[in-house]
Design a protein around this motif. Structure first.
Motif, PDB file in Angstrom:
ATOM      1  N   HIS A  41      50.939  34.528  36.451  1.00 27.08           N
ATOM      2  CA  HIS A  41      51.834  35.806  36.675  1.00 27.08           C
ATOM      3  C   HIS A  41      50.557  36.968  36.477  1.00 27.08           C
ATOM      4  O   HIS A  41      50.571  37.145  35.136  1.00 27.08           O
ATOM      5  N   GLU A  46      50.860  40.135  41.586  1.00 21.02           N
ATOM      6  CA  GLU A  46      50.524  38.828  42.530  1.00 21.02           C
ATOM      7  C   GLU A  46      50.691  37.584  41.519  1.00 21.02           C
ATOM      8  O   GLU A  46      50.777  37.675  40.414  1.00 21.02           O
ATOM      9  N   GLU A 358      58.433  39.848  40.126  1.00 18.71           N
ATOM     10  CA  GLU A 358      57.032  40.148  39.779  1.00 18.71           C
ATOM     11  C   GLU A 358      56.937  41.825  39.606  1.00 18.71           C
ATOM     12  O   GLU A 358      56.043  42.302  38.840  1.00 18.71           O
ATOM     13  N   GLU A 382      43.033  39.962  35.017  1.00 16.32           N
ATOM     14  CA  GLU A 382      42.071  40.098  35.983  1.00 16.32           C
ATOM     15  C   GLU A 382      40.525  40.034  35.367  1.00 16.32           C
ATOM     16  O   GLU A 382      40.370  40.389  34.119  1.00 16.32           O
TER      17      GLU A 382
END
Length: 448
Positions: A41, A46, A358, A382
């Motif tokens: 998650h 996303e 989310e 990320e």
């Protein structure tokens, strides 16, 4: 006799130290870590179902679908099939580390005497070895904004991570924001003074707002002048006017929020955040148009007025999100330090009452990081960001699934043991034997 007393004192200090000490902070990451097969998650909305998460030297170097690569995985490999990976949760507007025991005044350091205190810094009062801070980590709450309380201008907050020897090691962002307690437009009378306890207009409201304006004007005049004397409160305002510090305005009523927006314009303040915002849905358009985020109060609270829906607080964050306001959740209020560990379940409640799961996760990850100005390194999984994350057995926004097996802050694998988990293990073992025979824990198991 004196020697005996000395030994008794030494033994007491050893026992006390053992019971009060926090887990030893983790050392720097020494090898790459690869997490394979978990549902990731990302915190930005996303999800990667079968993920490959790799981090080294405290930074994420790969966050992709595992079936996209067949190369050899580097470093330590964690098989996380069936589990979930999340970015570390962030607790804004918190007094963690400033108060240890509410009933013991000597452990309270959240407030200072005075009204206009922009020079007061919460960071230097932050106790990194707090047992309460330690108890956040098993629920995935790994960072927080530490905020002073009291006065009209409470002081300056800072952002820390929750695995450190001291405040110097803990700091993530120093002196991130100034906190203003906006005057109430309505007040209740004190029944102890024989006053009417019902809500009525605050007769001093205009005067209180003017005092704030006068202070800001005086600070500007001082900073623009010769500064022939040192005024610490005025000097602390320089970074506010320059935009280095955000201004967090604690306000709930519509008029108060609208007046705060006008105050932002009048004072030419680059950044403002509304904290609380109980009635902010009525002025959502003004907040959006002026690019002002909201840290809404915790959803686990009852309605303030009898005519309000029972689920008003549950839906508040979702309503602001739908209006296009950048919103996150804060947890101030009764027993706020202990309840900060429930941050993921606040987001879970928002999801249960209308928000996409989310999107609700963003309320305690990326949205919070954006509001606090740390999104360059934290708040989402990320490439290039800090490896501040955890692995959960199930859904981390649900208390039934929020069971952590691993947690990392800047790539360092941190302990998930706390005073509470040690006591749980101790007494679980005591009553485990169903035959009725009481099991005696070993020394290591019984030591809190």
């Amino acid at each position: 006799m004196k020697t005996l007393n000395t030994y008794i004192l030494m033994a007491f200090l050893v026992i006390s130290g053992k019971s009060l000490a926090q887990q030893t902070p983790a050392g720097k990451q020494t090898e790459a870590v690869t997490i394979v097969g978990a549902t990731a998650h990302l915190g930005n909305g996303e999800v990667i179902e079968n993920s490959l998460v790799i981090f080294e030297n405290g930074k994420l170097i790969e966050v992709i679908a595992a079936n996209l690569t067949k190369r050899q995985y580097p470093g330590k490999i964690i098989d996380a099939k069936g589990k979930h990976v999340y970015p570390g949760f962030i607790a804004p507007n918190s007094t963690l580390g400033l108060v240890e025991i509410a009933a013991v005044k000597a452990t309270q350091d959240e407030d200072e005497m005075g009204e206009m205190l922009p020079n007061i810094r919460s960071l230097i009062a932050y106790n990194a070895e707090s047992k309460i801070v330690e108890s956040m980590r098993p629920n995935g709450v790994l960072l927080g904004q530490i905020v002073p309380r009291g006065g009209r201008i409470s002081g300056t907050s800072s952002i820390v991570q929750f695995d450190a020897w001291n405040w110097e090691d803990a700091v993530v962002k120093e002196d991130d924001g100034l906190h203003i307690n906006w005057p109430d437009t309505y007040k209740r009378g004190s029944k102890w003074r024989g006053e009417d306890p019902n809500l009525k207009p605050n007769k001093s409201y205009v005067e209180n707002v003017q005092e704030l304006s006068d202070f800001f004007a005086s600070a500007k005049a001082y900073l623009d002048g010769d500064r022939d004397y040192k005024n610490l409160p005025y000097l602390a305002m320089e970074t506010v006017f320059g935009g280095e510090k955000k201004v967090f305005v604690h306000a709930n009523e519509e008029k108060a929020i609208l007046d705060a927006i006008q105050f932002k314009k009048d004072q030419n303040l680059p950044h403002m955040v509304i904290v609380g915002g109980y009635y902010s849905t009525g002025v959502a358009e003004a907040l959006k148009n002026n690019n002002i985020p909201v840290l809404v109060g915790r959803p686990h609270s009852v309605p303030e007025e009898a005519h309000e829906d029972y689920d008003y607080s549950y839906k508040l964050a979702g309503k602001l999100y739908e209006e296009g306001v950048l919103v996150a959740i804060e947890g101030s209020g009764q027993m706020e330090r202990m309840n900060s560990r429930n941050l993921p379940f606040y987001a879970g409640t928002a999801a249960a009452f209308g928000m996409d799961k989310e999107d609700a996760l963003k309320l305690i990850t990326l949205n919070t990081a954006k509001i606090l100005g740390i999104d360059e390194n934290y708040g989402s999984l990320e490439k290039g960001k800090s490896a501040t994350l955890f692995i959960s057995e199930g859904d981390a926004l649900d208390m039934r699934g929020n069971i952590l097996s691993h947690a990392y802050i800047d790539g360092r694998e941190i302990s998930l043991e706390t005073h509470q988990t040690e006591l749980w293990k101790r007494y679980s073992k005591k009553y485990k034997d169903q035959s009725g025979k009481e099991e005696i824990p070993t020394d290591s198991e019984s030591s809190p």
